[in-house]
Write an enzyme that holds these catalytic residues in place. Structure first.
Site, PDB file in Angstrom:
ATOM      1  N   ARG A 123       1.696   7.223  -8.159  1.00 19.53           N
ATOM      2  CA  ARG A 123       1.402   5.809  -7.936  1.00 19.53           C
ATOM      3  C   ARG A 123       1.863   4.919  -9.092  1.00 19.53           C
ATOM      4  O   ARG A 123       2.101   3.728  -8.914  1.00 19.53           O
ATOM      5  CB  ARG A 123      -0.109   5.681  -7.758  1.00 19.53           C
ATOM      6  CG  ARG A 123      -0.515   4.657  -6.784  1.00 19.53           C
ATOM      7  CD  ARG A 123      -1.990   4.699  -6.533  1.00 19.53           C
ATOM      8  NE  ARG A 123      -2.810   4.371  -7.681  1.00 19.53           N
ATOM      9  CZ  ARG A 123      -4.094   4.012  -7.587  1.00 19.53           C
ATOM     10  NH1 ARG A 123      -4.667   3.953  -6.397  1.00 19.53           N
ATOM     11  NH2 ARG A 123      -4.799   3.733  -8.639  1.00 19.53           N
ATOM     12  N   MET A 146      -1.535  11.225  -2.038  1.00 17.25           N
ATOM     13  CA  MET A 146      -2.437  10.147  -1.631  1.00 17.25           C
ATOM     14  C   MET A 146      -2.393   9.915  -0.130  1.00 17.25           C
ATOM     15  O   MET A 146      -1.474  10.354   0.558  1.00 17.25           O
ATOM     16  CB  MET A 146      -2.137   8.883  -2.413  1.00 17.25           C
ATOM     17  CG  MET A 146      -2.934   8.909  -3.697  1.00 17.25           C
ATOM     18  SD  MET A 146      -2.779   7.474  -4.694  1.00 17.25           S
ATOM     19  CE  MET A 146      -3.985   7.881  -5.969  1.00 17.25           C
ATOM     20  N   THR A 148       0.833  -1.187   0.000  1.00 15.14           N
ATOM     21  CA  THR A 148       0.000   0.000   0.000  1.00 15.14           C
ATOM     22  C   THR A 148       0.868   1.237   0.000  1.00 15.14           C
ATOM     23  O   THR A 148       1.800   1.352   0.783  1.00 15.14           O
ATOM     24  CB  THR A 148      -0.958   0.071   1.204  1.00 15.14           C
ATOM     25  OG1 THR A 148      -1.532   1.385   1.241  1.00 15.14           O
ATOM     26  CG2 THR A 148      -0.266  -0.187   2.519  1.00 15.14           C
ATOM     27  N   ASP A 186      -0.142   4.010   0.851  1.00 14.72           N
ATOM     28  CA  ASP A 186      -0.537   4.860   1.987  1.00 14.72           C
ATOM     29  C   ASP A 186       0.212   4.519   3.278  1.00 14.72           C
ATOM     30  O   ASP A 186       0.116   5.262   4.247  1.00 14.72           O
ATOM     31  CB  ASP A 186      -2.043   4.701   2.267  1.00 14.72           C
ATOM     32  CG  ASP A 186      -2.902   5.298   1.171  1.00 14.72           C
ATOM     33  OD1 ASP A 186      -2.344   5.911   0.256  1.00 14.72           O
ATOM     34  OD2 ASP A 186      -4.137   5.148   1.242  1.00 14.72           O
TER      35      ASP A 186
HETATM   36  O1  LIG Z   1      -8.809   5.554  -7.516  1.00 11.10           O
HETATM   37  P1  LIG Z   1      -8.464   4.207  -6.994  1.00 11.10           P
HETATM   38  O2  LIG Z   1      -7.655   3.401  -7.936  1.00 11.10           O
HETATM   39  O3  LIG Z   1      -9.636   3.442  -6.507  1.00 11.10           O
HETATM   40  O4  LIG Z   1      -7.490   4.397  -5.781  1.00 11.10           O
HETATM   41  C1  LIG Z   1      -7.457   5.474  -4.903  1.00 11.10           C
HETATM   42  C2  LIG Z   1      -6.888   5.027  -3.585  1.00 11.10           C
HETATM   43  O5  LIG Z   1      -5.852   4.098  -3.715  1.00 11.10           O
HETATM   44  C3  LIG Z   1      -4.765   4.421  -2.850  1.00 11.10           C
HETATM   45  O6  LIG Z   1      -3.724   4.931  -3.638  1.00 11.10           O
HETATM   46  C4  LIG Z   1      -4.226   3.217  -2.170  1.00 11.10           C
HETATM   47  O7  LIG Z   1      -5.222   2.509  -1.519  1.00 11.10           O
HETATM   48  P2  LIG Z   1      -5.143   0.924  -1.398  1.00 11.10           P
HETATM   49  O8  LIG Z   1      -3.793   0.600  -0.844  1.00 11.10           O
HETATM   50  O9  LIG Z   1      -6.257   0.566  -0.465  1.00 11.10           O
HETATM   51  O10 LIG Z   1      -5.315   0.354  -2.747  1.00 11.10           O
HETATM   52  C5  LIG Z   1      -5.342   5.492  -1.934  1.00 11.10           C
HETATM   53  O11 LIG Z   1      -4.373   6.392  -1.504  1.00 11.10           O
HETATM   54  C6  LIG Z   1      -6.352   6.141  -2.807  1.00 11.10           C
HETATM   55  O12 LIG Z   1      -7.361   6.746  -2.055  1.00 11.10           O
END
Ligand SMILES: O=P(O)(O)OC[C@H]1O[C@](O)(COP(=O)(O)O)[C@@H](O)[C@@H]1O
Ligand SMILES: Nc1ncnc2c1ncn2[C@@H]1O[C@H](COP(=O)(O)OP(=O)(O)O)[C@@H](O)[C@H]1O
Ligand SMILES: [Mg+2]
Length: 544
Positions: A428, A312, A267, A269
């Site tokens: 990302r 993010m 992740t 995050d």
């Molecule tokens: O627009 P998407 O692809 O659903 O992802 C947005 C989300 O994914 C992330 O980059 C990562 O979240 P996860 O690790 O739960 O996939 C968050 O920071 C962001 O809110």
């Protein structure tokens, strides 16, 4: 009552729900050991506890000075008498010269390393690494890899290193890639992975396997694993994915299959607990510098310039916090864990006015999950979720940019010039940096060693710098968040000199909430760690 054997010590097994009663009645036992009927109070004796947390079984082993090992499941827990084989690595010319290449079966990693002379030793996890005996013959292994959830730098490196680790270290030739996340198990095609096909994928962002949210159907997934004859499942993903991996593991165990399930935490995050940090996080912080630099150059080049950068971080503001600390060009960092307000004394607008007066420009970095409460007061919030059930957030960067512009337009004193930069998906999608590449390699190899050694139902990750196998329930019980009453946030506040937006009363409430939270977790079903920690410190202090 089940009996399991771990390490060389004779264990006793009991239901963890009885731990409270059991340990309360043993307060008079010798310091540093739990009294176990039948084992006496000799601190050399250990006990293994195997209890159930809902559907999940937990394995504890205790030792002297309140040592607790929260062990991971093993294939032999449910399928006894499995044959073992010598680890092929012992004949590998690269490793044959390495002293103590195999991890000792008793090696564990401490969760807490800041201790006092009278502290209990506390929780430990099994140290990751190659074991002398393995539970799979190379030719019999049929492994699969799946990537789920949002993208993150390093996904391809982990895939590459699982494939190469299996091939080169263990001579495993059958590795399958599942296309498009969990639903790919039953709805999509698979790809055959070889060292040749994955050779240079670490140089690319994204995941060559594709990913998805939602679509987790446990029984269909396990049917597919069973039908294809897969016996090692490598699951790369975040908190949602690890929850999915945990139920897949439970179902596999219920069906009595010899299938090892290994989770690799992903992740951007950094919201996964227990582990030091998640892969891709470093790369994200580094790439965020480019956006912050751009915002700074823009803001600096014009009178009363303001640069706003959104990074993010849905529920955890780690990227924003570290990117701010790394940059030194940031005047204000806003994260989900630290509520803020706009108007009035001590508010954001007042701070912006002050910085513009002092410096003529400023940079604001915010995590996407920051200020959602202020935002929903201001515009009607929706309760929309993505396919995995994660809350869909409103664009806080855009909203705050409008708010700042409106505020200064209304005031008519200062003409500002605001530029809003949203680099979130650009960050990302990059390939991982050098340090994340090394980290991903270690994670992948540790996962492979663990599965080959018959461990299952685990997530791998560094705990205080040492790689360990962590039971799923510890990874999914809560999210890792920035603690705003901790030193790191204080370092940030003193580096940016921004207001904390908190009154002394708020801070006290925050600390109380933290305490209550720990209390609740300790008494609830979900956190065995807190329960064990509470119990051992209780016994320890009573014994002193
Ligand atoms: O627009 P998407 O692809 O659903 O992802 C947005 C989300 O994914 C992330 O980059 C990562 O979240 P996860 O690790 O739960 O996939 C968050 O920071 C962001 O809110
Ligand atoms: N509680 C859960 N039980 C089973 N599967 C889940 C659970 N939560 C999420 N998943 C599955 O895990 C996958 C990834 O979850 P998501 O939250 O989108 O990303 P991440 O793993 O990065 O947090 C999705 O396919 C989703 O259906
Ligand atoms: Mg997540």
């Amino acid at each position: 009552m089940e009996l399991v054997y771990a390490s060389s010590l004779k264990p006793t097994v009991f239901d963890i729900s009885r731990l409270n009663k059991f340990t309360n009645s043993s307060r008079n036992s010798a310091v540093g050991s739990l009294f176990v009927p039948g084992l006496g109070s000799n601190s050399a004796n250990s006990l293994v506890a195997m209890g159930s947390s809902g559907s999940s079984k937990t394995k504890f082993l205790t030792g002297s000075a309140c040592y607790v090992l929260e062990d991971v499941p093993h294939l032999t827990d449910s399928i006894p008498d499995l044959p073992t084989y010598p680890n092929p690595l012992q004949d590998n010319p690269a490793y044959s010269v390495v002293k103590q290449y195999f991890v000792n079966v008793d090696d564990t990693v401490a969760q807490k390393i800041v201790v006092h002379k009278n502290s209990p030793r506390g929780t430990h996890f099994r140290r990751a690494g190659p074991c002398q005996r393995v539970y799979f013959e190379s030719d019999d292994v049929h492994a699969c890899i799946v990537t789920c959830g949002g993208l993150c730098p390093g996904l391809n490196t982990v895939i590459r290193e699982i494939v190469c680790g299996l091939y080169h270290m263990y001579g495993v030739k059958k590795v399958l890639g599942i296309d498009g996340g969990y639903r790919g198990f039953y709805a999509r095609n698979t790809v055959t992975l070889t060292p040749k096909t994955v050779n240079d994928i670490h140089k690319r962002g994204g995941t060559i396997l594709g990913t998805s949210r939602g679509g987790h159907d446990t029984s269909k997934i396990v049917d597919s694993i069973q039908d294809r004859g897969i016996n090692q499942v490598y699951i790369i993903g975040g908190d949602g994915t690890q929850k999915g991996a945990s139920v897949i593991f439970e179902e596999i165990r219920r069906r009595g299959l010899k299938v090892a399930v290994a989770g690799i935490p992903k992740t951007i995050d950094n919201d996964i607990p227990v582990i030091d940090k998640s892969f891709g996080f470093d790369s994200a912080v580094e790439e965020a510098q480019r956006a912050i630099n751009a915002a700074h150059v823009e803001a600096e080049s014009i009178e009363n310039g303001i640069g706003v950068v959104k990074l993010m971080g849905r529920y955890s503001g780690f990227i924003a916090m570290y990117a701010t600390l790394a940059s030194r060009d940031v005047d204000c960092c806003l994260i989900p864990e630290s509520p803020f307000y706009l108007e009035g004394e001590g508010g954001l607008f007042e701070f912006i006015e002050k910085r513009l007066r002092e410096n003529g420009h400023m940079v604001i970095v915010m995590a996407e999950g920051a200020g959602q409460e202020v935002l929903s007061e201001s515009i009607q919030s929706t309760d929309k979720q993505d396919a995995s059930g994660n809350k869909l957030l409103q664009d806080v960067g855009l909203w705050i940019s409008h708010k700042i512009k409106d505020h200064f337009a209304k005031q008519k004193k200062v003409a500002i010039n605001l530029k809003y930069i949203d680099p979130t998906y650009m960050i990302r999608a990059i390939p991982s940096n050098a340090s994340d590449n090394v980290y991903c390699t270690l994670l992948a190899q540790s996962a492979v060693h663990g599965a080959m050694a018959g461990y299952t139902g685990f997530t791998v990750g560094p705990v205080n710098g040492r790689h360990a196998y962590i039971p799923f329930y510890r990874i999914i019980e809560k999210q890792n968040k920035v603690v705003i009453t901790d030193r790191m946030w204080a370092r940030l506040l003193s580096s940016t000199n921004q207001p904390s937006f908190l009154s002394a009363k708020d801070i006290l409430e925050d600390m109380k909430e933290e305490e209550n939270c720990t209390e609740l977790l300790g008494n609830g079903d979900s956190s065995y760690s807190s329960l064990i920690d509470k119990e051992i410190s209780c016994i320890y202090h009573n014994a002193l």
